[in-house]
Design an enzyme around this catalytic site. Structure first.
Site, PDB file in Angstrom:
ATOM      1  N   SER A  49       0.822  -1.212   0.000  1.00 35.88           N
ATOM      2  CA  SER A  49       0.000   0.000   0.000  1.00 35.88           C
ATOM      3  C   SER A  49       0.858   1.264   0.000  1.00 35.88           C
ATOM      4  CB  SER A  49      -0.951  -0.042   1.198  1.00 35.88           C
ATOM      5  OG  SER A  49      -1.896   0.989   1.151  1.00 35.88           O
TER       6      SER A  49
ATOM      7  N   ASP B 135      -2.529   6.333  -3.540  1.00 39.87           N
ATOM      8  CA  ASP B 135      -1.415   5.689  -2.847  1.00 39.87           C
ATOM      9  C   ASP B 135      -0.859   4.572  -3.725  1.00 39.87           C
ATOM     10  OD1 ASP B 135      -3.497   3.881  -2.571  1.00 39.87           O
ATOM     11  OD2 ASP B 135      -2.912   3.251  -0.561  1.00 39.87           O
TER      12      ASP B 135
ATOM     13  N   ASP C 143      -1.061   1.343  -4.028  1.00 41.75           N
ATOM     14  CA  ASP C 143      -1.900   0.327  -4.665  1.00 41.75           C
ATOM     15  C   ASP C 143      -3.244   0.884  -5.101  1.00 41.75           C
ATOM     16  OD1 ASP C 143      -2.915   0.550  -2.067  1.00 41.75           O
ATOM     17  OD2 ASP C 143      -3.484  -1.562  -1.963  1.00 41.75           O
TER      18      ASP C 143
ATOM     19  N   ASP D 192      -5.905   2.138  -3.691  1.00 44.55           N
ATOM     20  CA  ASP D 192      -7.187   1.878  -3.049  1.00 44.55           C
ATOM     21  C   ASP D 192      -7.616   3.053  -2.168  1.00 44.55           C
ATOM     22  OD1 ASP D 192      -5.421   1.551  -0.942  1.00 44.55           O
ATOM     23  OD2 ASP D 192      -6.256  -0.371  -0.269  1.00 44.55           O
TER      24      ASP D 192
END
EC number: 5.4.2.10
Length: 445
Positions: A102, A241, A243, A245
């Site tokens: 992340s 960010d 990833d 999400d």
């Protein structure tokens, strides 16, 4: 059962240290592959990753693990976490895997697992897989070893899906948008989706080299996108960010717009159209009191959960809500996705911007947040929150804030840190309350 591998959001840690090794990744592939082999059909897992250097190593190890127990593997390459969830469901796969840490630096990595419905695994499923990680897995016969293949159109499939979250007649023509992809998983798909919808796109954080993911860019490092919005006189900035999400928005004045304001906008707009389900919005205990008051004033509720997007989603599913998220930028819109999706949420914001004709600074300032202070207290050991002296200070703070503020105290789940958050109408009182509790914790530790 105490957890050795899984935390609140899958498995995560520093690469080649602790649990985050290639050996662990292979074992997870074997255990999860075995757990999800149900029925007589040919079983399949979908694997995506972000752009960090260790993704190649972890991906190869997981392919070895899954194929060794007889599961076929579909490799997506660098793709956002929500894209993996979406493709797991649309491809009728038995399991989905996202290899990502992340918003963490490139030295870290992680493994997130999704069930065939595209949702993150339940605690029960994770505990079952956790137990299997300590066992020797039964390997497939040589004639039944799995195959691995890479699909080339994964990006196009996801771009089509996120664009479908908007009405066909809505375009982003005339909008100048800065998009910061954090040198992460969305570096190609999100700028492409915005461009295809007609926007003038100024992309940054789109040159991943394996080591620069989240490095001074993205939703946790906003200085770069704020400067770019000012430089280009953009209408709005979208920061994702690693990833993709979560997102944070920057308005045309380079002011930060956090998840609370975004939830307020999307929630109230859906309510006005009669499309908001559950009668309100789901957020965590960290969301600002101003959001709660804003929603209440419009006859809507704010349901609070523990910190973590998985807890938000659990409450959304149990209560029939379709809007939820975190102040930090996770936005879960279950009409369009089964997990947090920064690109989908950004498109809802952009659609509102186009429809309203207002500048972002006006549209996205939904409420005045009350003063909120969060401080972290690191301690050497023990359980300082159980000390009577600390309990007394906390009780006094709760009494001072009663009816005019909130207090949230929680130990970190990953390090010896106690987080102390207070908010209320009187900024000086809020700061005094937080400092008093922090000092009491330090003395008791």
């Amino acid at each position: 059962m105490a957890r050795k591998f899984f935390g609140t959001d899958g498995i995560r840690g520093r690469t080649n240290a602790g649990v985050m090794t290639a050996a662990t990744a292979m074992k997870v592939g074997q255990a999860a592959g075995t757990y999800f082999q149900r029925g007589d059909h040919r079983h399949r897992v979908v694997i995506g990753k972000d752009t960090r250097l260790s993704g190649y190593m972890m991906e190869s190890a997981m392919v070895a693990g899954f194929t060794s127990v007889g599961m076929d593997v579909v490799l997506l390459g660098p793709m956002p976490t929500p894209a993996v969830a979406m493709l797991t469901r649309s491809m009728r796969a038995d399991l989905g895997v996202m290899i990502s840490a992340s918003h963490n630096p490139f030295e870290d990595n992680g493994i997130k697992l999704f069930g065939p419905d595209g949702y993150k695994l339940s605690d029960e499923a994770e505990l079952s897989i956790e137990a299997m990680l300590e066992q020797d897995m039964e390997l497939a016969d040589a004639t039944h070893v799995g195959r691995a293949r890479r699909i080339e159109d994964a990006r196009g499939r996801y771009i089509h899906a996120v664009k479908a979250s908007l009405p066909d007649n809505l375009r982003l023509d005339g909008l100048r948008i800065v998009i910061d992809c954090a040198n992460g998983a969305a570096y190609h798909v999100t700028p492409s989706a915005l461009w295809e919808l007609g926007a003038e796109v100024i992309a940054m954080g789109v040159e991943p080299n394996g080591k620069n993911i989240n490095l001074n860019v993205g939703s946790t490092h906003l200085d770069a996108i704020k400067a770019k919005v000012r430089e280009t006189r953009a209408d709005i900035g979208i920061a994702l960010d690693g990833d993709a999400d979560r997102l944070i928005v920057v308005d045309e004045k380079s002011q930060t717009v956090d998840g609370d304001q975004i939830m307020a906008l999307i929630g109230t707009q859906l309510a006005a159209r009669g499309e908001l389900r559950g009668g309100g919005v789901v957020a965590t205990v960290m969301s600002n009191l101003g959001l709660e008051r804003h929603l209440n004033a419009q006859g809507l509720t704010l349901e609070r959960t523990s910190v973590g997007d998985r807890y938000v989603l659990e409450r959304m599913r149990s209560g029939g809500f379709n809007v939820g998220g975190e102040q930090s930028g996770h936005m879960i819109l279950t009409d369009h996705a089964t997990t947090g999706d920064g690109t989908v949420a950004a498109l809802q914001v952009l659609a509102a911007l186009v429809s309203s004709g207002k500048p972002a600074s006006e549209l996205l300032h939904q409420f005045d947040p009350v003063p909120q202070i969060l401080k972290n207290v690191r301690f050497a050991g023990g359980k300082p929150l159980e000390a009577q002296s600390v309990k007394d200070v906390i009780a006094d703070a709760e009494a001072r804030l009663a009816g005019k503020g909130r207090l949230v105290i929680r130990p970190s789940g990953t390090e010896p840190v106690i987080r102390v958050m207070a908010e209320g109408d009187d900024a000086a009182e809020v700061e005094a309350v937080v400092d008093a509790i922090c000092n009491a914790v330090r003395k008791a530790a």
